[in-house]
Scaffold this active site. Structure first.
Site, short mmCIF file in Angstrom:
data_model
loop_
_atom_site.label_atom_id
_atom_site.label_comp_id
_atom_site.label_asym_id
_atom_site.label_seq_id
_atom_site.Cartn_x
_atom_site.Cartn_y
_atom_site.Cartn_z
CD GLU A 1 8.57 37.28 -0.06
OE1 GLU A 1 9.15 38.39 -0.12
OE2 GLU A 1 7.65 37.04 0.74
CD GLU B 1 11.36 35.49 7.29
OE1 GLU B 1 10.84 36.42 7.91
OE2 GLU B 1 11.52 35.52 6.06
N GLY C 1 7.27 41.33 7.95
CA GLY C 1 6.95 41.82 6.61
C GLY C 1 5.74 42.75 6.67
N GLY C 2 4.57 42.22 6.30
CA GLY C 2 3.35 43.02 6.18
C GLY C 2 3.10 44.01 7.31
CG ASN D 1 11.54 41.83 4.12
OD1 ASN D 1 11.79 42.65 3.25
ND2 ASN D 1 11.37 40.53 3.87
CD1 TRP D 2 8.99 47.90 5.84
CD2 TRP D 2 9.94 49.74 5.00
NE1 TRP D 2 8.99 48.86 6.82
CE2 TRP D 2 9.56 50.00 6.33
CE3 TRP D 2 10.57 50.76 4.26
CZ2 TRP D 2 9.79 51.23 6.94
CZ3 TRP D 2 10.80 51.98 4.87
CH2 TRP D 2 10.40 52.21 6.19
CE LYS D 3 8.00 40.11 2.85
NZ LYS D 3 7.22 38.88 2.83
N GLY E 1 3.26 35.92 4.95
CA GLY E 1 2.22 36.64 4.23
C GLY E 1 0.89 35.89 4.19
CG HIS F 1 12.92 36.85 2.27
ND1 HIS F 1 11.84 36.42 1.52
CD2 HIS F 1 12.43 37.29 3.44
CE1 HIS F 1 10.74 36.61 2.24
NE2 HIS F 1 11.07 37.14 3.40
CB SER G 1 1.81 35.70 9.76
OG SER G 1 1.58 35.47 8.38
P1 PGA Z 1 5.17 38.56 6.77
O1 PGA Z 1 6.61 38.46 6.06
O2 PGA Z 1 5.40 39.17 8.12
O3 PGA Z 1 4.36 39.45 5.87
O4 PGA Z 1 4.64 37.18 6.86
C1 PGA Z 1 7.76 38.08 6.76
C2 PGA Z 1 8.94 38.05 5.83
O5 PGA Z 1 8.78 37.67 4.67
O6 PGA Z 1 10.08 38.38 6.22
#
Ligand code: PGA
Length: 250
Positions: free
Chosen positions: A98, A168, A235-236, A10-12, A174, A96, A214
């Site tokens: 966010e 999640e 994500g990250g 997930n590159w956001k 994050g 998600h 994470s």
């Molecule tokens: P993260 O994000 O790996 O940076 O914690 C995961 C996500 O939001 O899908």
């Protein structure tokens, strides 16, 4: 039961099309031989065509990070399932945290989007997870059961192969704080039992439940070797091709 794992990036709101294309080139050089798991890259909408082009002829799949449930219309700023399919998308992330936190996504809108994704042939990655206050108040099970049952309202057993769920925990996204494999496994069991109630026991057994929050090269092995964890939403650490390749090769 053995379930094929799904590892999704997930590159956001990161990367331009040129950066995304370059990621795919480098990533492929690390994992070309690695076909064990299903790998999905989810860039921003504007990067989709570049990423689809770079992934054509490979085993990589491409997904969007969101979509709207209506077919078309006066919905400024929104993107439909049909539009995603037209550029070569096969997957879509829905609900998600966010989007729930910053953009008004609710259990009901996730449900509307999931129905549209299923009807259109897009594979959905439906996200659920508790915030820190809910975990500390002992409300994790209630939250997971509520989010799962509402997301799956009116979804039938026949559609059970058309989506996966990503657990999640919001406090792990994050933040560098990861759920331990056992904590994630416990949450996955709750989600699976709710799916069994809603849709059916066999369907729940087959459903793939991913962990996200994470996930890094250092903790991927422990998480992904757990029986209840059928993949990862990253994500990250998915922004750097070498890191994501290490996760995929856990
Ligand atoms: P993260 O994000 O790996 O940076 O914690 C995961 C996500 O939001 O899908």
């Amino acid at each position: 039961m053995k379930r094929r794992k799904v590892i999704a990036a997930n590159w956001k709101m990161y990367k331009t099309p040129v950066q995304a294309e370059s990621f795919v080139r480098i990533f492929l050089s690390h994992i070309a031989e690695h076909q064990r798991d299903e790998i999905v890259l989810c860039p921003s909408f504007v990067c989709l065509p570049a990423v689809v082009a770079a992934c054509t002829g490979t085993h990589l799949k491409v997904g969007a990070q969101n979509m709207y449930w209506m077919k078309e219309g006066a919905y400024t700023g929104e993107v439909s399932a049909e539009m995603l399919i037209s550029v070569g998308c096969t997957h879509v992330i829905l609900g998600h945290s966010e989007r729930r936190q910053y953009f008004g996504e609710t259990d009901d809108t996730v449900n509307a989007k999931l129905k549209t994704a299923i009807a259109s042939g897009l594979k959905a990655i439906v996200c659920v997870g508790e915030v820190l206050e809910e975990r500390e108040a002992g409300a994790t099970e209630d939250v997971l059961r509520r989010q799962t049952s509402r997301a799956l309202r009116e979804i039938s057993a026949g559609d059970s192969g058309k989506f996966v769920i990503a657990y999640e925990p919001v406090w792990a996204i994050g933040t560098g704080r990861t759920a331990t494999p056992d904590m994630a496994g416990e949450a996955h069991q709750i989600i699976r039992s709710e799916v069994a109630t809603q849709i059916g026991k066999d369907e729940a057994e087959k459903l793939r439940i991913l962990y996200g929050g994470s996930v890094k090269p250092e903790n991927a092995k422990g998480l992904l070797n757990h029986d209840e964890i059928d993949g990862a939403l990253v994500g990250g650490a998915s922004l750097i091709p070498e890191y994501f390749a290490q996760i995929v090769k856990y």
